[in-house]
Each structure stands twice: as C-alpha cells, then as structure tokens.
Design a protein around this motif. Structure first.
Motif, PDB file in Angstrom:
ATOM      1  N   SER A  55       6.800   1.265   5.002  1.00  0.00           N
ATOM      2  CA  SER A  55       5.391   1.016   5.319  1.00  0.00           C
ATOM      3  C   SER A  55       4.588   0.660   4.071  1.00  0.00           C
ATOM      4  O   SER A  55       3.753  -0.266   4.106  1.00  0.00           O
ATOM      5  CB  SER A  55       4.782   2.230   6.027  1.00  0.00           C
ATOM      6  OG  SER A  55       4.887   3.389   5.220  1.00  0.00           O
ATOM      7  N   ILE A  56       4.823   1.368   2.981  1.00  0.00           N
ATOM      8  CA  ILE A  56       4.067   1.086   1.757  1.00  0.00           C
ATOM      9  C   ILE A  56       4.489  -0.251   1.163  1.00  0.00           C
ATOM     10  O   ILE A  56       3.660  -0.998   0.621  1.00  0.00           O
ATOM     11  CB  ILE A  56       4.250   2.210   0.730  1.00  0.00           C
ATOM     12  CG1 ILE A  56       3.712   3.525   1.298  1.00  0.00           C
ATOM     13  CG2 ILE A  56       3.531   1.877  -0.561  1.00  0.00           C
ATOM     14  CD1 ILE A  56       2.254   3.467   1.713  1.00  0.00           C
ATOM     15  N   TRP A  57       5.775  -0.601   1.282  1.00  0.00           N
ATOM     16  CA  TRP A  57       6.211  -1.929   0.829  1.00  0.00           C
ATOM     17  C   TRP A  57       5.481  -3.014   1.606  1.00  0.00           C
ATOM     18  O   TRP A  57       5.043  -4.018   1.025  1.00  0.00           O
ATOM     19  CB  TRP A  57       7.719  -2.067   1.011  1.00  0.00           C
ATOM     20  CG  TRP A  57       8.218  -3.460   0.703  1.00  0.00           C
ATOM     21  CD1 TRP A  57       8.517  -3.986  -0.517  1.00  0.00           C
ATOM     22  CD2 TRP A  57       8.451  -4.508   1.660  1.00  0.00           C
ATOM     23  NE1 TRP A  57       8.929  -5.298  -0.393  1.00  0.00           N
ATOM     24  CE2 TRP A  57       8.897  -5.643   0.939  1.00  0.00           C
ATOM     25  CE3 TRP A  57       8.333  -4.593   3.042  1.00  0.00           C
ATOM     26  CZ2 TRP A  57       9.202  -6.842   1.560  1.00  0.00           C
ATOM     27  CZ3 TRP A  57       8.634  -5.797   3.669  1.00  0.00           C
ATOM     28  CH2 TRP A  57       9.073  -6.900   2.925  1.00  0.00           C
ATOM     29  N   ALA A  58       5.327  -2.822   2.923  1.00  0.00           N
ATOM     30  CA  ALA A  58       4.621  -3.803   3.744  1.00  0.00           C
ATOM     31  C   ALA A  58       3.152  -3.906   3.334  1.00  0.00           C
ATOM     32  O   ALA A  58       2.592  -5.012   3.249  1.00  0.00           O
ATOM     33  CB  ALA A  58       4.734  -3.427   5.223  1.00  0.00           C
ATOM     34  N   VAL A  59       2.528  -2.755   3.055  1.00  0.00           N
ATOM     35  CA  VAL A  59       1.130  -2.772   2.621  1.00  0.00           C
ATOM     36  C   VAL A  59       0.998  -3.469   1.274  1.00  0.00           C
ATOM     37  O   VAL A  59       0.091  -4.286   1.066  1.00  0.00           O
ATOM     38  CB  VAL A  59       0.580  -1.329   2.541  1.00  0.00           C
ATOM     39  CG1 VAL A  59      -0.792  -1.310   1.878  1.00  0.00           C
ATOM     40  CG2 VAL A  59       0.502  -0.708   3.932  1.00  0.00           C
ATOM     41  N   ARG A  81       2.953  -5.725  -0.004  1.00  0.00           N
ATOM     42  CA  ARG A  81       3.166  -7.171   0.154  1.00  0.00           C
ATOM     43  C   ARG A  81       1.946  -7.842   0.761  1.00  0.00           C
ATOM     44  O   ARG A  81       1.566  -8.937   0.343  1.00  0.00           O
ATOM     45  CB  ARG A  81       4.391  -7.408   1.033  1.00  0.00           C
ATOM     46  CG  ARG A  81       4.668  -8.876   1.276  1.00  0.00           C
ATOM     47  CD  ARG A  81       6.049  -9.117   1.797  1.00  0.00           C
ATOM     48  NE  ARG A  81       6.314 -10.531   1.981  1.00  0.00           N
ATOM     49  CZ  ARG A  81       7.509 -11.050   2.176  1.00  0.00           C
ATOM     50  NH1 ARG A  81       8.572 -10.239   2.195  1.00  0.00           N
ATOM     51  NH2 ARG A  81       7.671 -12.337   2.343  1.00  0.00           N
ATOM     52  N   HIS A  82       1.314  -7.167   1.748  1.00  0.00           N
ATOM     53  CA  HIS A  82       0.112  -7.734   2.371  1.00  0.00           C
ATOM     54  C   HIS A  82      -1.016  -7.857   1.354  1.00  0.00           C
ATOM     55  O   HIS A  82      -1.765  -8.839   1.360  1.00  0.00           O
ATOM     56  CB  HIS A  82      -0.312  -6.853   3.548  1.00  0.00           C
ATOM     57  CG  HIS A  82      -1.602  -7.281   4.177  1.00  0.00           C
ATOM     58  ND1 HIS A  82      -1.707  -8.418   4.968  1.00  0.00           N
ATOM     59  CD2 HIS A  82      -2.854  -6.725   4.130  1.00  0.00           C
ATOM     60  CE1 HIS A  82      -2.956  -8.546   5.377  1.00  0.00           C
ATOM     61  NE2 HIS A  82      -3.668  -7.541   4.892  1.00  0.00           N
ATOM     62  N   ARG A  88      -0.544  -8.129  -1.808  1.00  0.00           N
ATOM     63  CA  ARG A  88      -0.009  -8.865  -2.958  1.00  0.00           C
ATOM     64  C   ARG A  88      -0.068  -8.014  -4.225  1.00  0.00           C
ATOM     65  O   ARG A  88      -0.441  -8.484  -5.313  1.00  0.00           O
ATOM     66  CB  ARG A  88      -0.754 -10.178  -3.154  1.00  0.00           C
ATOM     67  CG  ARG A  88      -0.589 -11.140  -1.978  1.00  0.00           C
ATOM     68  CD  ARG A  88      -1.304 -12.456  -2.220  1.00  0.00           C
ATOM     69  NE  ARG A  88      -1.109 -13.381  -1.105  1.00  0.00           N
ATOM     70  CZ  ARG A  88      -1.637 -14.603  -1.037  1.00  0.00           C
ATOM     71  NH1 ARG A  88      -2.383 -15.045  -2.048  1.00  0.00           N
ATOM     72  NH2 ARG A  88      -1.410 -15.365   0.014  1.00  0.00           N
ATOM     73  N   ILE A  89       0.317  -6.758  -4.065  1.00  0.00           N
ATOM     74  CA  ILE A  89       0.363  -5.826  -5.189  1.00  0.00           C
ATOM     75  C   ILE A  89       1.813  -5.675  -5.633  1.00  0.00           C
ATOM     76  O   ILE A  89       2.655  -5.228  -4.852  1.00  0.00           O
ATOM     77  CB  ILE A  89      -0.200  -4.448  -4.790  1.00  0.00           C
ATOM     78  CG1 ILE A  89      -1.676  -4.578  -4.380  1.00  0.00           C
ATOM     79  CG2 ILE A  89      -0.051  -3.455  -5.939  1.00  0.00           C
ATOM     80  CD1 ILE A  89      -2.259  -3.282  -3.869  1.00  0.00           C
ATOM     81  N   PRO A  90       2.143  -6.061  -6.855  1.00  0.00           N
ATOM     82  CA  PRO A  90       3.525  -5.898  -7.324  1.00  0.00           C
ATOM     83  C   PRO A  90       3.866  -4.420  -7.473  1.00  0.00           C
ATOM     84  O   PRO A  90       3.025  -3.615  -7.860  1.00  0.00           O
ATOM     85  CB  PRO A  90       3.533  -6.624  -8.670  1.00  0.00           C
ATOM     86  CG  PRO A  90       2.110  -6.600  -9.124  1.00  0.00           C
ATOM     87  CD  PRO A  90       1.271  -6.671  -7.875  1.00  0.00           C
ATOM     88  N   LEU A  91       5.105  -4.074  -7.157  1.00  0.00           N
ATOM     89  CA  LEU A  91       5.540  -2.686  -7.243  1.00  0.00           C
ATOM     90  C   LEU A  91       6.117  -2.333  -8.603  1.00  0.00           C
ATOM     91  O   LEU A  91       6.343  -1.160  -8.883  1.00  0.00           O
ATOM     92  CB  LEU A  91       6.571  -2.394  -6.143  1.00  0.00           C
ATOM     93  CG  LEU A  91       6.013  -2.475  -4.711  1.00  0.00           C
ATOM     94  CD1 LEU A  91       7.122  -2.255  -3.692  1.00  0.00           C
ATOM     95  CD2 LEU A  91       4.891  -1.454  -4.513  1.00  0.00           C
ATOM     96  N   ALA A  92       6.367  -3.326  -9.434  1.00  0.00           N
ATOM     97  CA  ALA A  92       6.828  -3.052 -10.799  1.00  0.00           C
ATOM     98  C   ALA A  92       5.717  -2.354 -11.573  1.00  0.00           C
ATOM     99  O   ALA A  92       4.531  -2.659 -11.409  1.00  0.00           O
ATOM    100  CB  ALA A  92       7.222  -4.345 -11.497  1.00  0.00           C
ATOM    101  N   THR A  93       6.086  -1.395 -12.403  1.00  0.00           N
ATOM    102  CA  THR A  93       5.091  -0.607 -13.123  1.00  0.00           C
ATOM    103  C   THR A  93       5.392  -0.547 -14.617  1.00  0.00           C
ATOM    104  O   THR A  93       6.553  -0.638 -15.030  1.00  0.00           O
ATOM    105  CB  THR A  93       5.045   0.831 -12.560  1.00  0.00           C
ATOM    106  OG1 THR A  93       4.096   1.595 -13.318  1.00  0.00           O
ATOM    107  CG2 THR A  93       6.408   1.501 -12.653  1.00  0.00           C
ATOM    108  N   THR A 131      -1.303   2.162  -3.887  1.00  0.00           N
ATOM    109  CA  THR A 131      -0.129   1.733  -3.129  1.00  0.00           C
ATOM    110  C   THR A 131       1.146   1.931  -3.940  1.00  0.00           C
ATOM    111  O   THR A 131       2.157   2.431  -3.433  1.00  0.00           O
ATOM    112  CB  THR A 131      -0.258   0.252  -2.734  1.00  0.00           C
ATOM    113  OG1 THR A 131      -1.491   0.061  -2.046  1.00  0.00           O
ATOM    114  CG2 THR A 131       0.891  -0.187  -1.843  1.00  0.00           C
ATOM    115  N   ARG A 132       1.109   1.558  -5.199  1.00  0.00           N
ATOM    116  CA  ARG A 132       2.282   1.692  -6.057  1.00  0.00           C
ATOM    117  C   ARG A 132       2.636   3.163  -6.285  1.00  0.00           C
ATOM    118  O   ARG A 132       3.807   3.549  -6.262  1.00  0.00           O
ATOM    119  CB  ARG A 132       2.020   0.996  -7.387  1.00  0.00           C
ATOM    120  CG  ARG A 132       3.243   0.912  -8.306  1.00  0.00           C
ATOM    121  CD  ARG A 132       2.859   0.216  -9.608  1.00  0.00           C
ATOM    122  NE  ARG A 132       2.401  -1.131  -9.372  1.00  0.00           N
ATOM    123  CZ  ARG A 132       1.619  -1.826 -10.203  1.00  0.00           C
ATOM    124  NH1 ARG A 132       1.197  -1.259 -11.319  1.00  0.00           N
ATOM    125  NH2 ARG A 132       1.243  -3.048  -9.909  1.00  0.00           N
TER     126      ARG A 132
END
Length: 298
Positions: free
Chosen positions: A43-47, A49-50, A52-57, A181-182
């Motif tokens: 769910s958080i991956w979908a949010v 992506r919607h 457009r927040i990269p998950l790399a930190t 989100t991340r």
C-alpha cells in the motif's frame, strides 16, 4: 492540522485493533505483524508511486534504527499483553507520552545556556497536561499488578520507553526532510522481516479465509495510521502530539462498547473525559506559548 493528523492516526489504530482482535482467533502475533508489514509495503509503495516520491533514502541508518526500535516496542508490548492484565499492559505502553515529555524537557534543560541570555525553558504547563492525560489513562484502565508479574511489568514499561524513542525518531526524520511515506515504508519492511522471523521460530497457523479477511483492512488501517502519525510528529509540537495520542483510548472505548459489549464505569468515563480535556489543554497551551512559530522549533 497537526492535531487532526494525530486524531486520524488514533482512530485508524483503534479500528486496526478491532481487526487484530478478530484476526487473532486464527493467527498468532508474529503472523499478524508479518501480514501487517506485507500489506503496508504494497500500500505504501502504491502511495509513493502515486505521489512520485522515491523510496531511496540518504538516511538508511535512521530508518533502520526507527524500524528496529519500533519492532522491539511492538514485541515487548505483545509480551506484556500475554503476561499481564490487558489494562495494565496498555497503561504501561501509554507511558510513552510521559517519556516523550521527559525527553523533550530534559533536552531543553540540558541545552539551555543562561550565560548566553537564553530564555529558561517553559514547557512546564505542557508536561502537566501530559501527566494529566496519563492520570486519565490510569482512571480509565485501573491497572493492577501481582508480585509474580513484576518482570512482565518491567517489560511493559520498557515497551512504553521504546515507543517514546520511536516517536522522537519520527520527529528527527521529519526534520531532515524525509517524507512520511518513505518512513512508513521502511517500517513496514522491518515489520515484515521481524514477523517472518517470528513465524519461522513459532510456526504458522492453518490458513483460514474467514480470519484472513481481517488481514487486509488491518494492514491498510495500520498504514494509514502510520502515515498520519508520522506526519503529525514530523510537523507538529512533540508534546502536544504525544498528548493527543491519548484520544485512541476514547475511540477504543467506543469500539469496545458498541462491538464487544464492554462495560465502562463512572471512573472509566471520567478518565476518558480527563484524557480529552488534557489533549485540548495541550493544544491551547502550545498555541499561546508560541503563536505562529514554526512547529519543528518547539
């Protein structure tokens, strides 16, 4: 809006607890943690992506620390629930807000430098509001502990302490600019890994579709609650946010009465009223102490 985010988080966590209560008839705690993490990752991956927040930190260490301490807090809370009366375990875990207050005020006193003309820290009224909220918790839950439960009581107290560390870490992540989100995504990853290890150690229950129906809403509500709580702590006054977290007991009481037929006496409702009043008082005190100032500075 900061207060509204915490109220939303408290409602989501209370509703998630309802799902956990039903799902626990078919799945053990490790499995619930695992599936909560799995649903959270998706769910958080979908949010992300919607949005457009990269998950790399750039702060993997901070996320790892938040996840490790968060999982420890969750695990010790489950241990306390298993070995203590539920009211006692919940009360000890709700000590987290008192620990947050002590951390914040202690840090301000430690960093205060009167020789430079710095004003003395003025968080006393907020601390009192937090303590009043905890008094409401005690009135509502009326905890008791037997002598042979001292060790479990210490574990429960430790769960509240580690929960406070988690909340402070959320504030730190917000200050370095990490999106909520991340932050929630990496905690979901940590929950999945910890739950998977617990399943390997404790075994897996037979699959039951009736019980599994509660896993999806449980995970979605947990994710929504984590997002709201993370945004609240990263953007708001820590002591106020910690106090408003007590509203989860009010939502839980409503669910308990309407869904499970729980009975709450006069002392319990008086405690709920004190909890709500302390949360409102903390909000008013915070706004009067520093009107219009950046929330992350207080």
């Amino acid at each position: 809006m900061t207060s509204m985010w915490m109220l939303l988080a408290s409602f989501c966590f209370a509703a998630m607890a309802v799902c956990v209560k039903f799902a626990a008839e078919w799945f053990n705690a490790g499995e619930l943690v695992f599936w909560r993490g799995v649903v959270g990752i998706v769910s958080i991956w979908a949010v992300a992506r919607h949005r457009r927040i990269p998950l790399a930190t750039r702060y993997p260490g901070m996320h790892a620390w938040r996840s490790v301490v968060g999982v420890i807090s969750l695990g010790t809370w489950f241990y306390a629930i298993a070995h203590l009366p539920l009211a006692t375990a919940m009360t000890l875990n709700y000590m987290s807000s008192v620990w947050v207050a002590l951390f914040v005020v202690g840090a301000q006193i430690f960093l205060w430098q009167p020789q430079r003309g710095d004003a003395a820290p003025r968080q006393g009224p907020l601390v009192l509001s937090v303590l009043a909220g905890f008094a409401g918790v005690v009135m509502m839950l009326r905890p008791t502990i037997e002598q042979n439960q001292v060790f479990a009581g210490l574990i429960g107290l430790f769960s509240g302490l580690t929960a406070a560390v988690v909340y402070m870490q959320l504030t730190a992540l917000g200050k370095v600019g990490e999106p909520d989100t991340r932050t929630v995504f990496y905690f979901a990853v940590g929950s999945t890994l910890a739950g998977g290890l617990a399943m390997l150690a404790g075994g897996v229950s037979p699959w039951n579709w009736r019980g599994a129906a509660w896993l999806l809403p449980m995970g979605l509500l947990a994710s929504a609650g984590q997002l709201a709580m993370t945004r609240s702590y990263s953007a708001g006054a820590t002591l106020v946010v910690a106090n408003l977290q007590y509203s989860g007991l009010l939502f839980g009481a409503i669910f308990g009465v309407t869904l499970f037929g729980d009975r709450i006496g006069l002392a319990g409702w008086s405690g709920i009223a004190l909890i709500v009043a302390s949360g409102l008082a903390a909000t008013v005190l915070r706004s009067r102490a520093a009107p219009g100032s950046p929330p992350q500075d207080h």
